[in-house]
Scaffold this motif. Structure first.
Motif, short mmCIF file in Angstrom:
data_model
loop_
_atom_site.label_atom_id
_atom_site.label_comp_id
_atom_site.label_asym_id
_atom_site.label_seq_id
_atom_site.Cartn_x
_atom_site.Cartn_y
_atom_site.Cartn_z
N ALA A 84 37.62 29.43 42.70
CA ALA A 84 37.24 30.28 41.57
C ALA A 84 36.48 31.50 42.08
CB ALA A 84 36.39 29.49 40.57
N ALA A 85 37.01 32.10 43.15
CA ALA A 85 36.34 33.20 43.84
C ALA A 85 37.05 34.52 43.58
CB ALA A 85 36.29 32.93 45.33
N GLU A 86 36.28 35.58 43.60
CA GLU A 86 36.86 36.91 43.51
C GLU A 86 37.50 37.31 44.83
OE1 GLU A 86 35.33 41.50 42.77
OE2 GLU A 86 34.20 39.83 41.93
N SER A 87 36.95 36.79 45.93
CA SER A 87 37.45 37.14 47.26
C SER A 87 36.97 36.08 48.24
CB SER A 87 36.94 38.52 47.67
OG SER A 87 37.41 38.90 48.95
N LEU A 88 37.72 35.91 49.33
CA LEU A 88 37.31 35.04 50.43
C LEU A 88 37.05 35.90 51.65
CD1 LEU A 88 39.85 32.07 50.18
CD2 LEU A 88 37.61 32.31 49.05
N GLU A 89 36.10 35.46 52.48
CA GLU A 89 35.87 36.13 53.75
C GLU A 89 36.04 35.13 54.89
OE1 GLU A 89 35.57 38.43 55.82
OE2 GLU A 89 35.84 40.15 54.51
N VAL A 105 33.96 28.07 54.06
CA VAL A 105 34.65 29.21 53.45
C VAL A 105 33.65 30.07 52.69
CG1 VAL A 105 36.43 29.91 51.82
CG2 VAL A 105 36.79 27.89 53.27
N SER A 106 33.67 31.38 52.95
CA SER A 106 32.81 32.34 52.24
C SER A 106 33.52 32.79 50.97
CB SER A 106 32.52 33.54 53.14
OG SER A 106 31.90 33.14 54.35
N ALA A 107 32.87 32.58 49.82
CA ALA A 107 33.50 32.86 48.52
C ALA A 107 32.64 33.83 47.73
CB ALA A 107 33.67 31.56 47.74
N ALA A 108 33.27 34.93 47.26
CA ALA A 108 32.57 35.90 46.42
C ALA A 108 32.55 35.40 44.98
CB ALA A 108 33.27 37.25 46.48
N THR A 112 29.67 39.35 40.08
CA THR A 112 28.35 39.52 40.69
C THR A 112 28.53 40.15 42.07
OG1 THR A 112 28.20 37.45 41.98
CG2 THR A 112 27.75 37.32 39.61
N ARG A 113 27.40 40.41 42.73
CA ARG A 113 27.39 40.84 44.12
C ARG A 113 27.15 39.66 45.05
NH1 ARG A 113 28.84 46.30 45.11
NH2 ARG A 113 28.27 47.52 43.27
N GLY A 114 27.16 38.46 44.49
CA GLY A 114 26.77 37.28 45.25
C GLY A 114 27.90 36.64 46.03
N TRP A 115 27.50 35.91 47.06
CA TRP A 115 28.40 35.09 47.88
C TRP A 115 27.79 33.70 48.03
CZ3 TRP A 115 33.05 36.59 50.22
CH2 TRP A 115 33.36 37.96 50.14
N ARG A 116 28.65 32.74 48.28
CA ARG A 116 28.21 31.40 48.64
C ARG A 116 29.15 30.88 49.73
NH1 ARG A 116 31.55 30.45 44.08
NH2 ARG A 116 33.14 28.86 44.58
N VAL A 117 28.78 29.77 50.36
CA VAL A 117 29.64 29.14 51.35
C VAL A 117 29.99 27.74 50.88
CG1 VAL A 117 29.84 28.33 53.73
CG2 VAL A 117 28.69 30.51 53.24
N ASP A 118 31.29 27.47 50.77
CA ASP A 118 31.80 26.16 50.38
C ASP A 118 32.39 25.45 51.59
OD1 ASP A 118 31.08 26.78 47.82
OD2 ASP A 118 33.12 26.90 47.03
N PRO A 145 24.56 34.30 51.03
CA PRO A 145 24.99 33.94 52.39
C PRO A 145 26.52 33.97 52.52
CG PRO A 145 24.54 31.95 51.15
CD PRO A 145 24.28 33.11 50.21
N LYS A 146 27.00 34.37 53.70
CA LYS A 146 28.43 34.35 53.98
C LYS A 146 28.66 34.37 55.48
CE LYS A 146 30.79 38.25 53.07
NZ LYS A 146 31.07 39.06 54.28
N ASP A 147 29.92 34.24 55.89
CA ASP A 147 30.36 34.39 57.28
C ASP A 147 29.59 33.51 58.26
OD1 ASP A 147 32.23 36.39 56.54
OD2 ASP A 147 30.65 37.90 56.58
N PRO A 148 29.52 32.18 58.02
CA PRO A 148 28.73 31.35 58.93
C PRO A 148 29.41 31.15 60.29
CG PRO A 148 29.92 29.98 57.38
CD PRO A 148 30.16 31.40 56.94
N VAL A 149 28.57 30.99 61.30
CA VAL A 149 28.98 30.51 62.61
C VAL A 149 28.33 29.13 62.76
CG1 VAL A 149 28.79 30.84 65.11
CG2 VAL A 149 29.16 32.80 63.60
N VAL A 150 29.14 28.11 63.04
CA VAL A 150 28.64 26.72 63.06
C VAL A 150 28.88 26.12 64.43
CG1 VAL A 150 28.76 24.46 61.95
CG2 VAL A 150 29.16 26.53 60.59
N VAL A 151 27.81 25.59 65.03
CA VAL A 151 27.87 25.02 66.38
C VAL A 151 27.14 23.68 66.38
CG1 VAL A 151 27.17 25.34 68.79
CG2 VAL A 151 27.93 27.31 67.44
N ARG A 152 27.69 22.70 67.08
CA ARG A 152 26.98 21.44 67.27
C ARG A 152 26.41 21.40 68.67
NH1 ARG A 152 25.92 16.61 65.11
NH2 ARG A 152 25.82 14.79 66.48
N HIS A 153 25.10 21.12 68.77
CA HIS A 153 24.43 21.11 70.07
C HIS A 153 23.20 20.22 69.98
CE1 HIS A 153 22.83 22.60 73.89
NE2 HIS A 153 21.66 22.73 73.28
#
Length: 306
Positions: A84-89, A105-108, A112-118, A145-153
């Motif tokens: 249900a996003a206006e745009s994905l990044e 997934v980054s979802a607009a 709104t001007r908002g983003w969330r990460v699903d 928030p958007k465009d996450p980089v995810v690392v396990r360490h």
């Protein structure tokens, strides 16, 4: 141009090849925002497809695989309607220690001007196409928030996300990179700002960490930066050195390290995968017609190339 710290691969546009063409050959049409990893000798590449503003924007995230890192076949496609996003990044793809596949997934948020990460999660990469999204980084009244980089360490999940302040509706393109940790990769605790723009320099308006690697006991990162709002969508790439456990980075040099040879020089969303020969690098770059293409290059270590 800034020289790369030892341990980060250099990128030569002329040595690269195109992995994915944009949907169309004009400004605002993009293929890029890559997130890459190597699993059991197979390359997996998640990326975003986009049309111009008013014509769909980021309409799909794609997961593809390849034996050689250069020629890919599509494994799964998720469209913006599923969120249900206006745009994905840019998506981020990871595999858990238990072998589960995850795509962040980054979802607009529409209107709104908002983003969330699903988060999508499945037993197989193909299963991500049918997974049900759940929000793991919600938008707040003050920050998107958007465009996450995810690392396990070190037994923990680490996340670096670009966060856009929403206090001024005419300046939501501004961004910092914020750092979070999690025991399970689902419930995240924000730890603070990892990287900020530097007043008066090429990255003053905003910074977005796009790739984090550990090399020689240090954290090394590529990040996207821009000096003005007018450079939104045409960021260039800088370099930063960081540490754990605080997850913060310090930018290296006073100029961008990597740019496209085609004006206005956009080269962003670098993702680097260590391989036996050195590094397989992916990035989004501006073409002569103004569209963005997804490119790759094999960067050999000096010893391997000798």
């Amino acid at each position: 141009m800034t020289e790369l710290p030892e341990g980060l691969p250099a990128i030569d546009w002329d040595a690269g090849t195109v992995v994915v063409e944009p949907p169309e050959g004009r400004p605002g049409a993009w293929a890029g925002g890559p997130s890459a990893l190597l699993v059991d000798g197979v390359f997996y590449l998640a990326y975003r497809l986009r049309r111009p503003v008013g014509e769909g924007r980021g309409f799909a995230n794609v997961l593809a695989r390849s034996a050689d890192g250069a020629r890919f076949e599509t494994v799964a496609v998720v469209g913006k309607d599923a969120f249900a996003a206006e745009s994905l990044e840019r998506p981020a793809v990871v595999v858990t220690p238990e072998g589960r596949w995850r795509m962040y997934v980054s979802a607009a948020i529409p209107g709104t001007r908002g983003w969330r990460v699903d988060l999508l999660e499945a037993d197989t990469p193909e299963g991500l196409a049918e997974a049900t999204p759940r929000t793991v980084l919600p938008c707040t009244e003050l920050a998107a928030p958007k465009d996450p980089v995810v690392v396990r360490h070190g037994g923990l999940w680490h996340l670096w996300a670009s966060v856009h302040p929403l206090d001024d509706p005419l300046a939501t393109d501004r961004m910092t990179t914020e750092y979070a940790t999690s025991a399970d990769g689902v419930d995240w605790q924000w730890r603070g700002t990892a990287l900020s723009g530097r007043p008066g320099l090429w990255d003053a308006r905003g910074v977005r960490v796009s790739c984090v690697v550990e090399e020689g006991g240090r954290l090394l990162a590529y990040y996207d930066g821009r000096a003005t709002a007018g450079q939104n969508w045409e960021e260039q790439t800088g370099l930063a050195v960081g540490t754990l456990p605080d997850g913060t980075f310090t930018a290296v040099g006073d100029e961008p390290a990597l740019v496209s040879p085609h004006p206005p020089g956009g080269l962003r969303y670098v993702s680097a995968v260590p391989v036996a020969e050195g590094w397989r690098v992916y990035y989004e770059g501006t073409r002569p017609d103004g569209a963005h293409e997804l490119r790759t290059e094999l960067v050999r270590r000096l010893a391997a190339a000798a």
